[in-house]
Design an enzyme around this catalytic site. Structure first.
Site, PDB file in Angstrom:
ATOM      1  N   ASN A   9      24.694  38.324  63.576  1.00  0.00           N
ATOM      2  CA  ASN A   9      24.100  39.147  62.523  1.00  0.00           C
ATOM      3  C   ASN A   9      22.599  38.844  62.511  1.00  0.00           C
ATOM      4  OD1 ASN A   9      23.290  40.512  60.263  1.00  0.00           O
ATOM      5  ND2 ASN A   9      24.448  39.271  58.794  1.00  0.00           N
ATOM      6  N   TRP A  10      21.854  39.759  63.099  1.00  0.00           N
ATOM      7  CA  TRP A  10      20.410  39.529  63.225  1.00  0.00           C
ATOM      8  C   TRP A  10      19.676  39.686  61.899  1.00  0.00           C
ATOM      9  CZ3 TRP A  10      18.794  42.713  68.196  1.00  0.00           C
ATOM     10  CH2 TRP A  10      19.290  42.060  69.329  1.00  0.00           C
ATOM     11  N   LYS A  11      20.328  40.341  60.916  1.00  0.00           N
ATOM     12  CA  LYS A  11      19.648  40.640  59.639  1.00  0.00           C
ATOM     13  C   LYS A  11      18.365  41.426  59.946  1.00  0.00           C
ATOM     14  CE  LYS A  11      22.014  36.635  57.821  1.00  0.00           C
ATOM     15  NZ  LYS A  11      22.091  35.538  56.884  1.00  0.00           N
ATOM     16  N   HIS A  97      28.186  41.942  52.911  1.00  0.00           N
ATOM     17  CA  HIS A  97      27.512  40.663  53.148  1.00  0.00           C
ATOM     18  C   HIS A  97      26.957  40.147  51.822  1.00  0.00           C
ATOM     19  CE1 HIS A  97      24.699  37.655  54.560  1.00  0.00           C
ATOM     20  NE2 HIS A  97      25.387  37.641  55.687  1.00  0.00           N
ATOM     21  N   GLU A  99      24.243  38.902  51.069  1.00  0.00           N
ATOM     22  CA  GLU A  99      22.863  39.336  50.783  1.00  0.00           C
ATOM     23  C   GLU A  99      22.852  40.744  50.181  1.00  0.00           C
ATOM     24  OE1 GLU A  99      21.407  38.412  54.706  1.00  0.00           O
ATOM     25  OE2 GLU A  99      21.698  36.289  54.232  1.00  0.00           O
ATOM     26  N   GLU A 169      32.295  33.810  54.334  1.00  0.00           N
ATOM     27  CA  GLU A 169      30.967  33.198  54.406  1.00  0.00           C
ATOM     28  C   GLU A 169      30.618  32.586  53.052  1.00  0.00           C
ATOM     29  OE1 GLU A 169      28.440  35.136  57.718  1.00  0.00           O
ATOM     30  OE2 GLU A 169      28.161  36.331  55.930  1.00  0.00           O
ATOM     31  N   GLY A 175      22.324  30.102  55.848  1.00  0.00           N
ATOM     32  CA  GLY A 175      20.904  29.853  56.058  1.00  0.00           C
ATOM     33  C   GLY A 175      20.435  28.536  55.454  1.00  0.00           C
ATOM     34  N   SER A 215      25.794  28.894  58.720  1.00  0.00           N
ATOM     35  CA  SER A 215      25.210  27.815  59.537  1.00  0.00           C
ATOM     36  C   SER A 215      26.058  27.426  60.756  1.00  0.00           C
ATOM     37  CB  SER A 215      24.896  26.597  58.659  1.00  0.00           C
ATOM     38  OG  SER A 215      23.941  26.949  57.666  1.00  0.00           O
ATOM     39  N   GLY A 236      24.251  33.956  61.825  1.00  0.00           N
ATOM     40  CA  GLY A 236      22.919  34.457  61.503  1.00  0.00           C
ATOM     41  C   GLY A 236      21.862  33.803  62.383  1.00  0.00           C
ATOM     42  N   GLY A 237      21.149  32.818  61.831  1.00  0.00           N
ATOM     43  CA  GLY A 237      20.014  32.186  62.504  1.00  0.00           C
ATOM     44  C   GLY A 237      20.244  31.830  63.969  1.00  0.00           C
TER      45      GLY A 237
HETATM   46  P1  13P Z   1      23.370  31.639  59.047  1.00  0.00           P
HETATM   47  O1  13P Z   1      24.194  31.488  60.309  1.00  0.00           O
HETATM   48  O2  13P Z   1      21.899  31.758  59.326  1.00  0.00           O
HETATM   49  O3  13P Z   1      23.717  30.599  58.035  1.00  0.00           O
HETATM   50  O4  13P Z   1      23.795  33.052  58.415  1.00  0.00           O
HETATM   51  C1  13P Z   1      25.137  33.336  58.244  1.00  0.00           C
HETATM   52  C2  13P Z   1      25.261  34.765  57.905  1.00  0.00           C
HETATM   53  O5  13P Z   1      24.850  35.195  56.842  1.00  0.00           O
HETATM   54  C3  13P Z   1      25.880  35.644  58.915  1.00  0.00           C
HETATM   55  O6  13P Z   1      26.194  36.878  58.363  1.00  0.00           O
END
Ligand code: 13P
Length: 253
Positions: A9-11, A97, A99, A169, A175, A215, A236-237
């Site tokens: 998930n590149w966001k 998600h 967010e 999640e 993050g 994470s 994500g990251g």
């Molecule tokens: P991180 O892997 O950066 O914690 O993000 C997780 C995420 O929100 C994937 O959708």
């Protein structure tokens, strides 16, 4: 056997040339993936076509959208409908998600509408759920997450529900560098599978993919994915770094 999925998930990150370079690097590595293992790359809307083009011919890899509208069409400036995604031959979409829930106030009812529209338009929803830290501190996480599923998914017929992928999640692990332990992930995944079994029966419950997110990185993916009820991860990251994501793909069991 249920699908094992490594989903990036590149966001809202990367410019287009960085995005293309990253994908080229990821697909140039060789993987021993079997037919039940897939890799998804959830990119910002404007990159869907270019990245889809790069992934063409690579049967294990697919693009994924990060969101879709809760309405079919109309005067909703800035929204992108499930039908539009389907017209681009996009097959997957992240829905709910944390967010989106927190920053854009998407509630369980709105997410149910998104899920319906995604399924109507032949998209596989990657449905996200997860509790905040206060909820876990109160030891109420199982009820909370179970309720997210009930309110957004349990109106579905068994046939429709069987198309859903779940991503657990925990918000406190996103993050933050703070990962749920593999045992905490397994405990929640097992609980959710039991709840799904109660509603849809054992066959559907056993064939539902439940991903862990929060994470995930190269150094912890293997341990987390090794748990019986964890079917891969939503990342994500670490998915923005080629070597990290390549190692995460290679950690699928
Ligand atoms: P991180 O892997 O950066 O914690 O993000 C997780 C995420 O929100 C994937 O959708």
């Amino acid at each position: 056997m249920r699908k094992q999925i490594a989903a990036a998930n590149w966001k809202m990150n990367l410019n287009l040339s960085e995005a293309k370079n990253l994908v080229n690097e990821i697909i140039s590595s060789s993987y021993g993936l079997n037919n039940d293992q897939i890799v998804l790359i959830a990119v910002p809307f404007p990159y869907l076509i270019e990245i889809q083009h790069l992934l063409k011919g690579n049967s294990h890899f697919n693009v994924c959208a990060q969101n879709c509208a809760s309405t079919c069409n109309g005067a909703y400036t800035g929204e992108v409908s499930a039908k539009m995604l389907n017209e681009l031959n996009v097959n997957y979409v992240i829905i709910g998600h944390s967010e989106r829930r927190l920053l854009y106030h998407e509630d369980n009812k709105t997410l149910a509408q998104k899920v319906d529209l995604a399924l109507e338009n032949k998209l596989t929803p990657i449905f996200c759920c997860g509790e905040a830290l206060e909820t876990r501190d109160d030891e109420n996480q199982n009820n909370f997450v179970e309720n997210q599923l009930k309110e957004s998914l349990f109106h579905l017929s068994a046939e429709h529900f069987s198309k859903i992928v779940i991503a657990y999640e925990p918000i406190w692990a996103i993050g933050t560098g703070k990962t749920a332990s593999s045992d905490q992930a397994q405990e929640m995944h097992k609980h959710l599978r039991k709840v799904i079994e109660g509603k849809y029966g054992v066959a559907i419950s056993e064939s539902t993919s439940i991903l862990y997110g929060g994470s995930v990185k190269a150094s912890n993916a293997k341990e987390i994915f090794s748990k019986a009820d964890v079917d891969g991860g939503l990342v994500g990251g670490a998915s923005l770094i080629a070597n990290e994501f390549i190692a995460i793909i290679n950690s699928l069991k």
